[in-house]
Design a protein around this motif. Structure first.
Motif, PDB file in Angstrom:
ATOM      1  N   VAL A  84      36.067  34.590  24.167  1.00 12.05           N
ATOM      2  CA  VAL A  84      35.988  35.750  24.751  1.00 12.05           C
ATOM      3  C   VAL A  84      35.455  35.596  26.304  1.00 12.05           C
ATOM      4  CG1 VAL A  84      35.439  37.979  25.112  1.00 12.05           C
ATOM      5  CG2 VAL A  84      36.636  37.200  23.032  1.00 12.05           C
ATOM      6  N   ALA A  85      34.200  34.861  26.113  1.00  9.28           N
ATOM      7  CA  ALA A  85      33.275  34.817  27.119  1.00  9.28           C
ATOM      8  C   ALA A  85      34.104  33.924  28.052  1.00  9.28           C
ATOM      9  CB  ALA A  85      32.004  34.507  26.865  1.00  9.28           C
ATOM     10  N   SER A  86      34.521  32.672  27.505  1.00  5.39           N
ATOM     11  CA  SER A  86      35.311  31.627  28.298  1.00  5.39           C
ATOM     12  C   SER A  86      36.559  32.135  28.977  1.00  5.39           C
ATOM     13  CB  SER A  86      35.720  30.405  27.325  1.00  5.39           C
ATOM     14  OG  SER A  86      36.332  29.380  28.060  1.00  5.39           O
ATOM     15  N   ASP A  87      37.230  32.738  28.135  1.00  5.06           N
ATOM     16  CA  ASP A  87      38.656  33.344  28.739  1.00  5.06           C
ATOM     17  C   ASP A  87      38.406  34.640  29.680  1.00  5.06           C
ATOM     18  OD1 ASP A  87      39.970  31.590  27.345  1.00  5.06           O
ATOM     19  OD2 ASP A  87      40.683  32.933  25.753  1.00  5.06           O
ATOM     20  N   THR A  88      37.522  35.403  29.711  1.00  2.29           N
ATOM     21  CA  THR A  88      37.211  36.526  30.440  1.00  2.29           C
ATOM     22  C   THR A  88      36.528  35.931  31.937  1.00  2.29           C
ATOM     23  OG1 THR A  88      35.268  37.155  29.393  1.00  2.29           O
ATOM     24  CG2 THR A  88      37.100  38.331  29.128  1.00  2.29           C
ATOM     25  N   LEU A  89      35.856  34.833  31.787  1.00  2.00           N
ATOM     26  CA  LEU A  89      35.102  33.913  32.882  1.00  2.00           C
ATOM     27  C   LEU A  89      36.416  33.392  33.631  1.00  2.00           C
ATOM     28  CD1 LEU A  89      32.858  33.019  34.655  1.00  2.00           C
ATOM     29  CD2 LEU A  89      32.733  31.218  32.851  1.00  2.00           C
ATOM     30  N   ASN A  90      37.423  32.815  33.059  1.00  2.00           N
ATOM     31  CA  ASN A  90      38.478  32.247  33.832  1.00  2.00           C
ATOM     32  C   ASN A  90      39.384  33.266  34.360  1.00  2.00           C
ATOM     33  OD1 ASN A  90      37.933  29.432  32.888  1.00  2.00           O
ATOM     34  ND2 ASN A  90      39.234  29.874  31.196  1.00  2.00           N
ATOM     35  N   ALA A  91      39.323  34.612  33.916  1.00  2.00           N
ATOM     36  CA  ALA A  91      40.313  35.333  34.424  1.00  2.00           C
ATOM     37  C   ALA A  91      39.349  36.035  35.632  1.00  2.00           C
ATOM     38  CB  ALA A  91      40.267  36.584  33.518  1.00  2.00           C
ATOM     39  N   GLN A  92      38.240  36.213  35.424  1.00  2.00           N
ATOM     40  CA  GLN A  92      37.318  36.714  36.826  1.00  2.00           C
ATOM     41  C   GLN A  92      37.368  35.550  37.748  1.00  2.00           C
ATOM     42  OE1 GLN A  92      34.077  38.513  34.204  1.00  2.00           O
ATOM     43  NE2 GLN A  92      34.108  39.649  36.287  1.00  2.00           N
ATOM     44  N   GLU A  93      37.354  34.272  37.321  1.00  2.00           N
ATOM     45  CA  GLU A  93      37.165  33.420  38.691  1.00  2.00           C
ATOM     46  C   GLU A  93      38.717  33.329  39.388  1.00  2.00           C
ATOM     47  OE1 GLU A  93      35.899  29.813  36.706  1.00  2.00           O
ATOM     48  OE2 GLU A  93      33.815  30.459  37.008  1.00  2.00           O
ATOM     49  N   ALA A  94      39.554  33.588  38.574  1.00  2.00           N
ATOM     50  CA  ALA A  94      40.952  33.475  39.240  1.00  2.00           C
ATOM     51  C   ALA A  94      41.142  34.803  40.161  1.00  2.00           C
ATOM     52  CB  ALA A  94      42.055  33.651  37.899  1.00  2.00           C
ATOM     53  N   ALA A  95      40.548  35.993  39.739  1.00  2.00           N
ATOM     54  CA  ALA A  95      40.694  37.208  40.417  1.00  2.00           C
ATOM     55  C   ALA A  95      39.902  37.143  41.758  1.00  2.00           C
ATOM     56  CB  ALA A  95      40.177  38.469  39.537  1.00  2.00           C
ATOM     57  N   ASP A  96      38.527  36.383  41.574  1.00  2.00           N
ATOM     58  CA  ASP A  96      37.885  36.308  42.952  1.00  2.00           C
ATOM     59  C   ASP A  96      38.611  35.278  43.870  1.00  2.00           C
ATOM     60  OD1 ASP A  96      36.017  37.905  41.662  1.00  2.00           O
ATOM     61  OD2 ASP A  96      34.507  36.080  40.901  1.00  2.00           O
ATOM     62  N   GLU A  97      39.379  34.429  43.393  1.00  2.00           N
ATOM     63  CA  GLU A  97      40.180  33.405  44.314  1.00  2.00           C
ATOM     64  C   GLU A  97      41.180  34.119  44.791  1.00  2.00           C
ATOM     65  OE1 GLU A  97      42.605  29.138  43.864  1.00  2.00           O
ATOM     66  OE2 GLU A  97      41.246  29.845  42.380  1.00  2.00           O
ATOM     67  N   ILE A  98      41.790  34.926  44.062  1.00  2.00           N
ATOM     68  CA  ILE A  98      42.994  35.738  44.604  1.00  2.00           C
ATOM     69  C   ILE A  98      42.544  36.757  45.731  1.00  2.00           C
ATOM     70  CG2 ILE A  98      44.525  37.557  44.154  1.00  2.00           C
ATOM     71  CD1 ILE A  98      44.972  36.356  41.388  1.00  2.00           C
ATOM     72  N   ILE A  99      41.386  37.379  45.284  1.00  2.00           N
ATOM     73  CA  ILE A  99      40.711  38.211  46.493  1.00  2.00           C
ATOM     74  C   ILE A  99      40.437  37.462  47.672  1.00  2.00           C
ATOM     75  CG2 ILE A  99      38.847  39.713  46.714  1.00  2.00           C
ATOM     76  CD1 ILE A  99      38.972  40.489  43.980  1.00  2.00           C
ATOM     77  N   ALA A 100      39.595  36.234  47.520  1.00  2.00           N
ATOM     78  CA  ALA A 100      39.301  35.610  48.626  1.00  2.00           C
ATOM     79  C   ALA A 100      40.399  35.106  49.408  1.00  2.00           C
ATOM     80  CB  ALA A 100      38.621  34.212  48.322  1.00  2.00           C
ATOM     81  N   VAL A 101      41.599  34.773  48.955  1.00  2.00           N
ATOM     82  CA  VAL A 101      42.814  34.286  49.617  1.00  2.00           C
ATOM     83  C   VAL A 101      43.306  35.448  50.628  1.00  2.00           C
ATOM     84  CG1 VAL A 101      44.994  33.359  49.486  1.00  2.00           C
ATOM     85  CG2 VAL A 101      43.205  32.342  48.155  1.00  2.00           C
ATOM     86  N   ALA A 102      43.448  36.583  49.632  1.00  2.00           N
ATOM     87  CA  ALA A 102      43.964  37.795  50.350  1.00  2.00           C
ATOM     88  C   ALA A 102      43.141  38.379  51.268  1.00  2.00           C
ATOM     89  CB  ALA A 102      44.049  38.955  49.436  1.00  2.00           C
ATOM     90  N   ALA A 103      41.685  38.236  51.433  1.00  2.00           N
ATOM     91  CA  ALA A 103      40.825  38.628  52.261  1.00  2.00           C
ATOM     92  C   ALA A 103      40.926  37.556  53.743  1.00  2.00           C
ATOM     93  CB  ALA A 103      39.584  38.590  51.977  1.00  2.00           C
ATOM     94  N   PHE A 104      41.164  36.354  53.357  1.00  2.00           N
ATOM     95  CA  PHE A 104      41.360  35.498  54.471  1.00  2.00           C
ATOM     96  C   PHE A 104      42.688  35.671  55.336  1.00  2.00           C
ATOM     97  CE2 PHE A 104      42.954  31.528  56.199  1.00  2.00           C
ATOM     98  CZ  PHE A 104      41.853  30.921  56.831  1.00  2.00           C
ATOM     99  N   ALA A 105      43.634  36.035  54.637  1.00  2.00           N
ATOM    100  CA  ALA A 105      45.077  36.267  54.904  1.00  2.00           C
ATOM    101  C   ALA A 105      44.733  37.567  56.020  1.00  2.00           C
ATOM    102  CB  ALA A 105      45.961  36.508  54.032  1.00  2.00           C
ATOM    103  N   LEU A 106      44.233  38.555  55.600  1.00  2.00           N
ATOM    104  CA  LEU A 106      43.816  39.892  56.259  1.00  2.00           C
ATOM    105  C   LEU A 106      42.962  39.637  57.541  1.00  2.00           C
ATOM    106  CD1 LEU A 106      43.169  42.354  53.237  1.00  2.00           C
ATOM    107  CD2 LEU A 106      45.205  42.268  54.693  1.00  2.00           C
ATOM    108  N   SER A 107      42.264  38.620  57.447  1.00  2.00           N
ATOM    109  CA  SER A 107      41.247  38.453  58.515  1.00  2.00           C
ATOM    110  C   SER A 107      41.937  37.520  59.448  1.00  2.00           C
ATOM    111  CB  SER A 107      39.924  37.714  57.936  1.00  2.00           C
ATOM    112  OG  SER A 107      39.332  38.530  56.960  1.00  2.00           O
TER     113      SER A 107
END
Length: 245
Positions: A84-107
């Motif tokens: 659970v710790a490993s899979d949720t960490l993978n999910a959160q890292e993917a979410a952070d990457e998606i947010i970073a890419v979207a923020a870069f596009a908005l900027s």
């Protein structure tokens, strides 16, 4: 559910941690989907469909019945709690990457993040909720040598109430110049005098008004030179007979 104190025979502290990790990953992924949607609509950014699907698969596996009731079974990396710790960490890292890419596009088109000196900087405050927000925003910001204050303005050029919490200061400018092999880091407007109030890193707190499922742009304008002195007045307190002050 992360606020409920469970009492189950297979290990309540571990189960509580599992609940916290799953809930954290769920919230982060929902935010990532919304921010990616804003970038997709506003800036025609690429939709991260496969990355979202993979991240949600990781979270769904952690939401499964067996991941909870057998949280403390098995040993080492085969333990359900570890999975659970490993899979949720993978999910959160993917979410952070998606947010970073979207923020870069908005900027896109709002400035070069690598500019030297930094000068005027811009930031977007994003609201992923379905209602308008008028709330406190916080930003950790690096500044040029010689910066003594930061003024914030909204997209219309109006000043925004703010507070600056200085975390770190530069050495005196004369000391910096003697230690640096290049003077390109110095803003043209920076004072050449030996003052010690230059801000290196600070937390900027300001009032942000952001529309629902949208974002608002703000500019952070540095002030170079000596810090303005604040007039000192007299303040006193007097105790009354009824114990009020």
């Amino acid at each position: 559910i992360e606020d409920i104190l469970v009492t189950l025979p297979w290990g309540d502290p571990t189960l509580l941690k599992v609940a916290q990790q799953v809930r954290s990953a769920e919230h982060r992924l929902v935010s990532a989907e919304k921010i990616a949607a804003i970038a997709f609509v506003k800036k025609k950014a690429e939709w991260p469909g496969q990355k979202l699907r993979d991240a949600w698969v990781d979270v769904l596996l952690c939401q499964a019945h067996d991941a909870w009731i057998t949280a403390t079974t098995r040993k080492g990396r085969q333990a359900w709690a570890f999975k659970v710790a490993s899979d949720t960490l993978n999910a959160q890292e993917a979410a952070d990457e998606i947010i970073a890419v979207a923020a870069f596009a908005l900027s896109a088109g709002t400035g070069d993040n690598r500019q030297v000196p930094l000068g005027v900087q811009s930031a977007h405050v994003i609201n992923s909720l379905a209602f308008e927000r008028d709330d406190l925003a916080q930003l950790d910001m690096a500044t040029d040598p010689g910066t003594t204050n930061i003024e914030i303005r909204d997209s219309a050029g109006n000043p925004v109430p703010s507070q600056l919490v200085v975390k770190r200061k530069y050495l005196p400018l004369n000391s910096l110049k003697s230690l640096s092999s290049t003077h390109s880091i110095y803003p043209d407007r920076a004072s050449e005098r030996n003052f010690t109030a230059g801000i290196n890193d600070a937390v900027v707190l300001f009032r942000a008004r952001v529309p629902s499922m949208g974002y608002t742009s703000y500019q952070f304008i540095p002030t170079y030179g000596e810090a303005k002195s604040i007039p000192r007045g007299e303040v006193f307190a007097q105790a009354e007979p009824d114990e009020t002050v």
